[in-house]
Design a protein around this motif. Sequence first.
Motif, PDB file in Angstrom:
ATOM      1  N   ALA A  21       0.847  -1.183   0.000  1.00 16.23           N
ATOM      2  CA  ALA A  21       0.000   0.000   0.000  1.00 16.23           C
ATOM      3  C   ALA A  21       0.888   1.240   0.000  1.00 16.23           C
ATOM      4  O   ALA A  21       2.018   1.201   0.498  1.00 16.23           O
ATOM      5  N   CYS A  22       0.357   2.314  -0.561  1.00 14.25           N
ATOM      6  CA  CYS A  22       1.099   3.570  -0.614  1.00 14.25           C
ATOM      7  C   CYS A  22       0.112   4.712  -0.393  1.00 14.25           C
ATOM      8  O   CYS A  22      -0.875   4.828  -1.118  1.00 14.25           O
ATOM      9  N   ALA A  23       0.408   5.543   0.605  1.00 14.08           N
ATOM     10  CA  ALA A  23      -0.458   6.671   0.915  1.00 14.08           C
ATOM     11  C   ALA A  23       0.267   7.969   0.606  1.00 14.08           C
ATOM     12  O   ALA A  23       1.406   8.173   1.067  1.00 14.08           O
ATOM     13  N   ALA A  24      -0.390   8.828  -0.152  1.00 12.29           N
ATOM     14  CA  ALA A  24       0.183  10.129  -0.506  1.00 12.29           C
ATOM     15  C   ALA A  24      -0.388  11.202   0.403  1.00 12.29           C
ATOM     16  O   ALA A  24      -1.563  11.172   0.775  1.00 12.29           O
ATOM     17  N   SER A  25       0.458  12.163   0.736  1.00  8.37           N
ATOM     18  CA  SER A  25       0.011  13.310   1.520  1.00  8.37           C
ATOM     19  C   SER A  25       0.670  14.570   0.964  1.00  8.37           C
ATOM     20  O   SER A  25       1.591  14.496   0.155  1.00  8.37           O
ATOM     21  N   GLY A  26       0.189  15.715   1.413  1.00  6.39           N
ATOM     22  CA  GLY A  26       0.706  16.984   0.898  1.00  6.39           C
ATOM     23  C   GLY A  26      -0.203  17.504  -0.197  1.00  6.39           C
ATOM     24  O   GLY A  26      -1.416  17.346  -0.133  1.00  6.39           O
ATOM     25  N   SER A  29      -3.208  17.165  -5.157  1.00  5.27           N
ATOM     26  CA  SER A  29      -3.861  17.597  -6.398  1.00  5.27           C
ATOM     27  C   SER A  29      -2.855  17.709  -7.537  1.00  5.27           C
ATOM     28  O   SER A  29      -3.232  17.778  -8.705  1.00  5.27           O
ATOM     29  N   MET A  30      -1.574  17.685  -7.213  1.00  6.41           N
ATOM     30  CA  MET A  30      -0.531  17.771  -8.232  1.00  6.41           C
ATOM     31  C   MET A  30      -0.202  16.420  -8.851  1.00  6.41           C
ATOM     32  O   MET A  30       0.575  16.338  -9.796  1.00  6.41           O
ATOM     33  N   ILE A  31      -0.811  15.372  -8.353  1.00  2.50           N
ATOM     34  CA  ILE A  31      -0.500  14.029  -8.836  1.00  2.50           C
ATOM     35  C   ILE A  31      -1.226  13.740 -10.144  1.00  2.50           C
ATOM     36  O   ILE A  31      -2.442  13.883 -10.229  1.00  2.50           O
ATOM     37  N   ASN A  32      -0.457  13.321 -11.169  1.00  2.00           N
ATOM     38  CA  ASN A  32      -1.049  12.865 -12.426  1.00  2.00           C
ATOM     39  C   ASN A  32      -1.395  11.390 -12.356  1.00  2.00           C
ATOM     40  O   ASN A  32      -2.534  10.995 -12.564  1.00  2.00           O
ATOM     41  N   THR A  33      -0.380  10.596 -12.110  1.00  2.00           N
ATOM     42  CA  THR A  33      -0.539   9.154 -12.024  1.00  2.00           C
ATOM     43  C   THR A  33       0.267   8.635 -10.846  1.00  2.00           C
ATOM     44  O   THR A  33       1.205   9.292 -10.370  1.00  2.00           O
ATOM     45  N   MET A  34      -0.103   7.446 -10.402  1.00  2.00           N
ATOM     46  CA  MET A  34       0.658   6.749  -9.359  1.00  2.00           C
ATOM     47  C   MET A  34       1.105   5.417  -9.934  1.00  2.00           C
ATOM     48  O   MET A  34       0.424   4.827 -10.783  1.00  2.00           O
ATOM     49  N   ALA A  35       2.218   4.936  -9.436  1.00  2.00           N
ATOM     50  CA  ALA A  35       2.757   3.698  -9.996  1.00  2.00           C
ATOM     51  C   ALA A  35       3.580   2.950  -8.958  1.00  2.00           C
ATOM     52  O   ALA A  35       3.954   3.500  -7.916  1.00  2.00           O
ATOM     53  N   ARG A  50       0.961   0.965 -13.294  1.00  2.00           N
ATOM     54  CA  ARG A  50       0.616   2.382 -13.156  1.00  2.00           C
ATOM     55  C   ARG A  50      -0.895   2.524 -13.161  1.00  2.00           C
ATOM     56  O   ARG A  50      -1.596   1.767 -13.832  1.00  2.00           O
ATOM     57  N   ILE A  51      -1.393   3.497 -12.416  1.00  2.00           N
ATOM     58  CA  ILE A  51      -2.822   3.803 -12.409  1.00  2.00           C
ATOM     59  C   ILE A  51      -3.014   5.308 -12.554  1.00  2.00           C
ATOM     60  O   ILE A  51      -2.284   6.098 -11.955  1.00  2.00           O
ATOM     61  N   SER A  52      -3.997   5.665 -13.381  1.00  2.00           N
ATOM     62  CA  SER A  52      -4.304   7.076 -13.624  1.00  2.00           C
ATOM     63  C   SER A  52      -5.528   7.497 -12.829  1.00  2.00           C
ATOM     64  O   SER A  52      -6.245   6.657 -12.288  1.00  2.00           O
ATOM     65  N   ARG A  53      -5.792   8.799 -12.832  1.00  2.00           N
ATOM     66  CA  ARG A  53      -6.933   9.318 -12.074  1.00  2.00           C
ATOM     67  C   ARG A  53      -8.253   8.786 -12.607  1.00  2.00           C
ATOM     68  O   ARG A  53      -9.223   8.661 -11.855  1.00  2.00           O
ATOM     69  N   ASP A  54      -8.291   8.459 -13.888  1.00  2.00           N
ATOM     70  CA  ASP A  54      -9.544   7.935 -14.436  1.00  2.00           C
ATOM     71  C   ASP A  54      -9.687   6.433 -14.194  1.00  2.00           C
ATOM     72  O   ASP A  54     -10.651   5.815 -14.656  1.00  2.00           O
ATOM     73  N   GLY A  55      -8.724   5.856 -13.485  1.00  2.00           N
ATOM     74  CA  GLY A  55      -8.797   4.438 -13.145  1.00  2.00           C
ATOM     75  C   GLY A  55      -8.149   3.514 -14.144  1.00  2.00           C
ATOM     76  O   GLY A  55      -8.078   2.305 -13.915  1.00  2.00           O
ATOM     77  N   SER A  56      -7.661   4.071 -15.242  1.00  3.18           N
ATOM     78  CA  SER A  56      -7.013   3.211 -16.229  1.00  3.18           C
ATOM     79  C   SER A  56      -5.681   2.716 -15.672  1.00  3.18           C
ATOM     80  O   SER A  56      -5.030   3.404 -14.885  1.00  3.18           O
ATOM     81  N   THR A  57      -5.327   1.523 -16.085  1.00  4.69           N
ATOM     82  CA  THR A  57      -4.122   0.885 -15.557  1.00  4.69           C
ATOM     83  C   THR A  57      -3.218   0.393 -16.670  1.00  4.69           C
ATOM     84  O   THR A  57      -3.657   0.160 -17.798  1.00  4.69           O
ATOM     85  N   ASN A  76      -5.040   8.882  -4.095  1.00  3.67           N
ATOM     86  CA  ASN A  76      -4.130   9.305  -3.043  1.00  3.67           C
ATOM     87  C   ASN A  76      -3.594   8.105  -2.275  1.00  3.67           C
ATOM     88  O   ASN A  76      -2.561   8.206  -1.612  1.00  3.67           O
ATOM     89  N   THR A  77      -4.318   7.011  -2.324  1.00  2.00           N
ATOM     90  CA  THR A  77      -3.849   5.754  -1.753  1.00  2.00           C
ATOM     91  C   THR A  77      -3.958   4.687  -2.828  1.00  2.00           C
ATOM     92  O   THR A  77      -5.013   4.546  -3.445  1.00  2.00           O
ATOM     93  N   ILE A  78      -2.861   3.989  -3.051  1.00  5.25           N
ATOM     94  CA  ILE A  78      -2.898   2.914  -4.041  1.00  5.25           C
ATOM     95  C   ILE A  78      -2.393   1.630  -3.413  1.00  5.25           C
ATOM     96  O   ILE A  78      -1.730   1.643  -2.372  1.00  5.25           O
ATOM     97  N   TYR A  79      -2.717   0.543  -4.097  1.00  6.92           N
ATOM     98  CA  TYR A  79      -2.364  -0.777  -3.606  1.00  6.92           C
ATOM     99  C   TYR A  79      -1.781  -1.595  -4.749  1.00  6.92           C
ATOM    100  O   TYR A  79      -2.080  -1.351  -5.916  1.00  6.92           O
ATOM    101  N   LEU A  80      -0.997  -2.577  -4.377  1.00 11.46           N
ATOM    102  CA  LEU A  80      -0.523  -3.543  -5.352  1.00 11.46           C
ATOM    103  C   LEU A  80      -0.708  -4.919  -4.756  1.00 11.46           C
ATOM    104  O   LEU A  80      -0.092  -5.251  -3.739  1.00 11.46           O
TER     105      LEU A  80
END
Length: 117
Positions: A21-26, A29-35, A50-57, A76-80
Amino acid sequence: QVRLVESGGGLVQAGGSLALACAASGTTSMINTMAWYRQAPGSKRELVARISRDGSTHYADSVKGRFTISGDNTINTIYLRMNNLKLEETAVYYCNADLRYGLSDAWGQGSQVTVSS
């Protein structure tokens, strides 16, 4: 401006499963994608999923069908979720945030995943 904190990982036998799991803080709103990336000893860091804001992977070919990346609505929180892990997937796994406005990526602290025989 963006901080990433990872949790999970550990030791598992080949064929087993683990989750990260990964939690983002700060200023999230500046995040484009998480990976998720990983880096094995002596190897380059490589993209896992990788996952985008629209949920595409997007997945590396080597993990398709075995790994699943997911996130909350804001990513803001992602999982693998990693299933059927292989010995060669022993690595440090890093959470990554691609940021807007040309800012440097944010990285998590890294989580050790060790797959044993």
